[in-house]
Design a protein around this motif. Structure first.
Motif, mmCIF file in Angstrom:
data_model
loop_
_atom_site.group_PDB
_atom_site.id
_atom_site.type_symbol
_atom_site.label_atom_id
_atom_site.label_comp_id
_atom_site.label_asym_id
_atom_site.label_seq_id
_atom_site.Cartn_x
_atom_site.Cartn_y
_atom_site.Cartn_z
ATOM 1 N N ALA A 88 -18.105 -50.064 -20.784
ATOM 2 C CA ALA A 88 -18.657 -50.178 -22.131
ATOM 3 C C ALA A 88 -20.119 -50.592 -22.099
ATOM 4 N N ILE A 89 -20.475 -51.492 -21.175
ATOM 5 C CA ILE A 89 -21.872 -51.916 -21.046
ATOM 6 C C ILE A 89 -22.758 -50.719 -20.695
ATOM 7 N N LYS A 90 -22.305 -49.927 -19.735
ATOM 8 C CA LYS A 90 -23.109 -48.793 -19.298
ATOM 9 C C LYS A 90 -23.323 -47.791 -20.429
ATOM 10 N N ARG A 95 -19.709 -63.597 -10.997
ATOM 11 C CA ARG A 95 -20.681 -63.747 -12.081
ATOM 12 C C ARG A 95 -21.545 -62.508 -12.291
ATOM 13 N N THR A 96 -21.795 -61.768 -11.210
ATOM 14 C CA THR A 96 -22.715 -60.636 -11.290
ATOM 15 C C THR A 96 -22.001 -59.293 -11.485
ATOM 16 N N ILE A 97 -20.718 -59.331 -11.815
ATOM 17 C CA ILE A 97 -19.938 -58.103 -11.855
ATOM 18 C C ILE A 97 -20.463 -57.092 -12.875
ATOM 19 N N PHE A 98 -21.057 -57.562 -13.965
ATOM 20 C CA PHE A 98 -21.457 -56.655 -15.040
ATOM 21 C C PHE A 98 -22.895 -56.142 -14.898
ATOM 22 N N TYR A 99 -23.698 -56.778 -14.052
ATOM 23 C CA TYR A 99 -25.120 -56.429 -14.019
ATOM 24 C C TYR A 99 -25.395 -55.066 -13.383
ATOM 25 N N LYS A 100 -24.580 -54.659 -12.431
ATOM 26 C CA LYS A 100 -24.853 -53.389 -11.756
ATOM 27 C C LYS A 100 -24.751 -52.200 -12.703
ATOM 28 N N HIS A 101 -24.071 -52.375 -13.821
ATOM 29 C CA HIS A 101 -23.905 -51.282 -14.784
ATOM 30 C C HIS A 101 -25.096 -51.161 -15.732
ATOM 31 N N THR A 102 -26.101 -52.018 -15.578
ATOM 32 C CA THR A 102 -27.286 -51.960 -16.439
ATOM 33 C C THR A 102 -28.426 -51.167 -15.826
ATOM 34 N N ILE A 103 -28.324 -50.811 -14.553
ATOM 35 C CA ILE A 103 -29.435 -50.165 -13.844
ATOM 36 C C ILE A 103 -29.768 -48.802 -14.445
ATOM 37 N N LEU A 163 -35.177 -34.354 -22.225
ATOM 38 C CA LEU A 163 -35.412 -34.967 -20.917
ATOM 39 C C LEU A 163 -34.353 -36.035 -20.636
ATOM 40 N N TYR A 164 -34.018 -36.812 -21.660
ATOM 41 C CA TYR A 164 -33.016 -37.873 -21.503
ATOM 42 C C TYR A 164 -31.619 -37.289 -21.295
ATOM 43 N N LEU A 165 -31.315 -36.173 -21.973
ATOM 44 C CA LEU A 165 -30.026 -35.513 -21.765
ATOM 45 C C LEU A 165 -29.872 -35.098 -20.304
ATOM 46 N N GLY A 166 -30.963 -34.548 -19.729
ATOM 47 C CA GLY A 166 -30.929 -34.180 -18.318
ATOM 48 C C GLY A 166 -30.719 -35.388 -17.424
ATOM 49 N N TYR A 167 -31.348 -36.487 -17.795
ATOM 50 C CA TYR A 167 -31.182 -37.728 -17.037
ATOM 51 C C TYR A 167 -29.733 -38.217 -17.110
ATOM 52 N N LEU A 168 -29.153 -38.156 -18.306
ATOM 53 C CA LEU A 168 -27.764 -38.580 -18.474
ATOM 54 C C LEU A 168 -26.821 -37.734 -17.632
ATOM 55 N N TYR A 169 -27.031 -36.435 -17.664
ATOM 56 C CA TYR A 169 -26.139 -35.544 -16.921
ATOM 57 C C TYR A 169 -26.215 -35.805 -15.423
ATOM 58 N N GLN A 170 -27.416 -36.125 -14.966
ATOM 59 C CA GLN A 170 -27.619 -36.294 -13.529
ATOM 60 C C GLN A 170 -27.168 -37.664 -13.029
ATOM 61 N N PHE A 171 -27.385 -38.710 -13.846
ATOM 62 C CA PHE A 171 -27.191 -40.071 -13.336
ATOM 63 C C PHE A 171 -26.144 -40.902 -14.079
ATOM 64 N N GLY A 224 -22.953 -40.303 -15.079
ATOM 65 C CA GLY A 224 -21.565 -40.243 -14.648
ATOM 66 C C GLY A 224 -21.435 -39.746 -13.222
ATOM 67 N N THR A 225 -20.212 -39.783 -12.731
ATOM 68 C CA THR A 225 -19.939 -39.257 -11.397
ATOM 69 C C THR A 225 -19.847 -37.733 -11.459
ATOM 70 N N LYS A 226 -19.785 -37.109 -10.288
ATOM 71 C CA LYS A 226 -19.657 -35.652 -10.234
ATOM 72 C C LYS A 226 -18.393 -35.190 -10.934
ATOM 73 N N ARG A 227 -17.307 -35.921 -10.735
ATOM 74 C CA ARG A 227 -16.041 -35.566 -11.381
ATOM 75 C C ARG A 227 -16.146 -35.667 -12.898
ATOM 76 N N GLU A 228 -16.811 -36.724 -13.401
ATOM 77 C CA GLU A 228 -16.983 -36.880 -14.840
ATOM 78 C C GLU A 228 -17.844 -35.764 -15.423
ATOM 79 N N ARG A 229 -18.871 -35.321 -14.662
ATOM 80 C CA ARG A 229 -19.697 -34.217 -15.142
ATOM 81 C C ARG A 229 -18.890 -32.928 -15.227
ATOM 82 N N GLN A 230 -18.040 -32.694 -14.240
ATOM 83 C CA GLN A 230 -17.195 -31.500 -14.263
ATOM 84 C C GLN A 230 -16.219 -31.549 -15.436
ATOM 85 N N GLN A 231 -15.657 -32.715 -15.707
ATOM 86 C CA GLN A 231 -14.750 -32.857 -16.842
ATOM 87 C C GLN A 231 -15.472 -32.624 -18.162
ATOM 88 N N LEU A 232 -16.719 -33.126 -18.252
ATOM 89 C CA LEU A 232 -17.505 -32.932 -19.464
ATOM 90 C C LEU A 232 -17.771 -31.458 -19.710
#
Length: 504
Positions: A306-308, A430-438, A476-484, A486-494
């Motif tokens: 949800a954070i991501k 404590r840091t479990i949620f921060y990696k999803h903000t990158i 440009l942002y749509l391209g960024y979203l598609y590339q980064f 989700g995972t490859k599997r999520e992109r294929q599902q989309l």
């Protein structure tokens, strides 16, 4: 992502887009029709009425949670007691609070910087705003139905109708009569009445098993809500002190004209907060359901995701707002407001960082662990008032001091406390949620940089040019979203789902 999430998220995003369009069109219309000082008083009086939520939050903030948890567990009789008790309690409390608003309206003009010719209209606006607040308080119980059924798009339908009617009524009242401050809350009240009708219709449709009976009204159920919600009231007090104290402090420390200017600037940050809030609430029913089913592992994974996704949705408009702040202010409100672009940049920058963590606020609510967040929020709220006074009055930073104080406090609350506390009550690192903000932050920096780069080589002087830049950044942002994103599997599902939707 399941179908319910996509429906809810899509409806909330569409509602936000409509809200943004309404704000963009109505704000300059109201400012130029009523004047800057009157515009500031409209929002200031509404903010002051919202301070009453410190009292109402003890019921409204927890009723949906208690009702949904009981209903998901099959405890139908218990769920009916919670909701029936809420409706009766909220009606009696609303009547008392409205009488208080009538009394306060007489004192209002003596406390604030209000021009003499606007005094009576300001009092009328305050009374109508009080009616609107009480109506929304009672109708908060209606929101239990779409929340429990995980059909939040139903609430979006009501909000859309409310916005259209509000805008229509403002234009009609300004056209057919002499424009006045109190026309704004009157238009909002008419829109809310229509939304109430829609809400009642869907309430009966989504939970047909609920029926109001006096035997379900229970003092013990009301006290249960109040005991749990009292910490929400403390938290709400803190939230008001660092999210809705800006205009009051501006009026008291600087003056009525500065209040109007800052109220206009705040329209876009408020829209961003609304977008983040509507997206965060989409995740709340599933978080509550995970907790009800005692699936803590699923809850953690879902909250992190949800954070991501919340960050990705909010990052683009926030970065676009900050990157195009200068030409936007010039074209939207005129040259007199262009110098305030730095205020808009301050708000856009810290909102990029803080708003993505909002889905985590529903985890302590699901666990009914509200005491610590309430105390911390209240302390930070008081700190915001002290910071704002020091930066504005003592260091003479003016509006920039008020904006900077809010930024500091919200960064501490959302980036430091909220993820740490959520990790603690769920027994995670404590840091479990921060990696999803990158990924969201990198996307925001990219869009902001593109906007700054374009303005460095090209002078943006028209709405058409502004829209073209926004459109280019969007693709440009749509391209960024598609590339980064989700995972490859999520992109294929989309891609597969899109092809299926097109073929249908």
């Amino acid at each position: 992502m399941n179908r319910a999430f996509l429906y809810n998220a899509s409806a909330n995003i569409m509602t936000f887009v409509l809200m943004m369009l309404m704000s963009v069109c109505l704000t300059p219309y109201i400012v130029h029709t009523l004047g800057v000082e009157a515009f500031g008083l409209i929002h200031l009086t509404q903010n002051m009425i919202n301070y009453l939520s410190v009292i109402t939050a003890s019921l409204s903030a927890v009723v949906v949670r208690f009702f949904s948890v009981a209903a998901h567990k099959g405890e139908i009789e218990k769920a009916q007691r919670y909701l029936s008790s809420y409706f009766v309690s909220s009606i009696f409390l609303s009547i008392s609070l409205f009488l208080f608003c009538l009394f306060m309206s007489r004192q209002l003009v003596e406390w604030l910087h209000v021009p003499g010719d606007l005094a009576k209209d300001t009092q009328t606006a305050f009374i109508l705003g009080g009616l609107l607040f009480m109506l929304n308080f009672v109708m908060s119980g209606i929101g239990a139905a779409p929340f429990y059924a995980n059909k939040l798009y139903v609430s979006s339908i009501g909000q859309t109708i409310q916005m259209f009617l509000r805008a229509l009524m403002i234009v009609m009242l300004f056209t057919w009569t002499a424009p006045a401050i109190w026309h704004i809350p009157l238009a909002a009240l008419i829109g809310s009445l229509a939304a109430m009708g829609i809400g009642i219709y869907y309430f009966k449709k989504l939970i047909p098993w609920f029926s109001f009976k006096w035997r379900h009204v229970s003092l013990s159920s009301s006290l249960t809500l109040v005991r749990s919600g009292v910490w929400h009231s403390f938290e709400q007090m803190g939230i008001l002190l660092f999210l809705q104290i800006d205009l009051l402090m501006t009026n008291l420390l600087i003056g009525a004209e500065a209040t109007g200017q800052y109220a206009a600037i705040l329209q876009f940050p408020l829209l961003l907060r609304t977008l983040a809030g509507t997206l965060a609430v989409v995740f709340a029913p599933t978080i509550t359901k995970f907790y009800s089913n005692q699936d803590e592992e699923g809850l953690i994974q879902y909250a992190a995701s949800a954070i991501k996704w919340s960050g990705l949705f909010v990052a683009f408009p926030a970065a676009l707002l900050g990157g195009l702040a200068g030409p936007l202010m010039l074209l939207w409100l005129g040259p007199a407001f262009e110098e305030l672009k730095w205020l808009l940049m301050i708000h856009a920058a810290y909102l990029c960082l803080t708003l993505m963590f909002l889905p985590l606020t529903y985890v302590p609510t699901a666990f009914n662990r509200l005491k610590v967040p309430a105390v911390v929020t209240l302390i930070l709220g008081v700190s915001n008032v002290l910071f704002a006074y020091g930066l504005t009055h003592m260091l003479q930073l003016g509006l920039y001091g008020i904006a900077s104080a809010g930024a500091i406090v919200l960064l501490i609350k959302n980036i430091v406390f909220l993820p740490f506390y959520t990790a603690r009550i769920t027994k995670q690192k404590r840091t479990i949620f921060y990696k999803h903000t990158i990924v969201p932050l990198a996307g925001a920096l990219m869009i902001w940089g593109v906007c700054a780069g374009i303005q460095a080589i090209y002078d943006v002087t028209s709405w058409w040019e502004l829209f073209c830049i926004g459109g280019f950044c969007f693709f440009l942002y749509l391209g960024y979203l598609y590339q980064f994103a989700g995972t490859k599997r999520e992109r294929q599902q989309l891609v597969s789902k899109v092809k299926q939707a097109v073929s249908r």
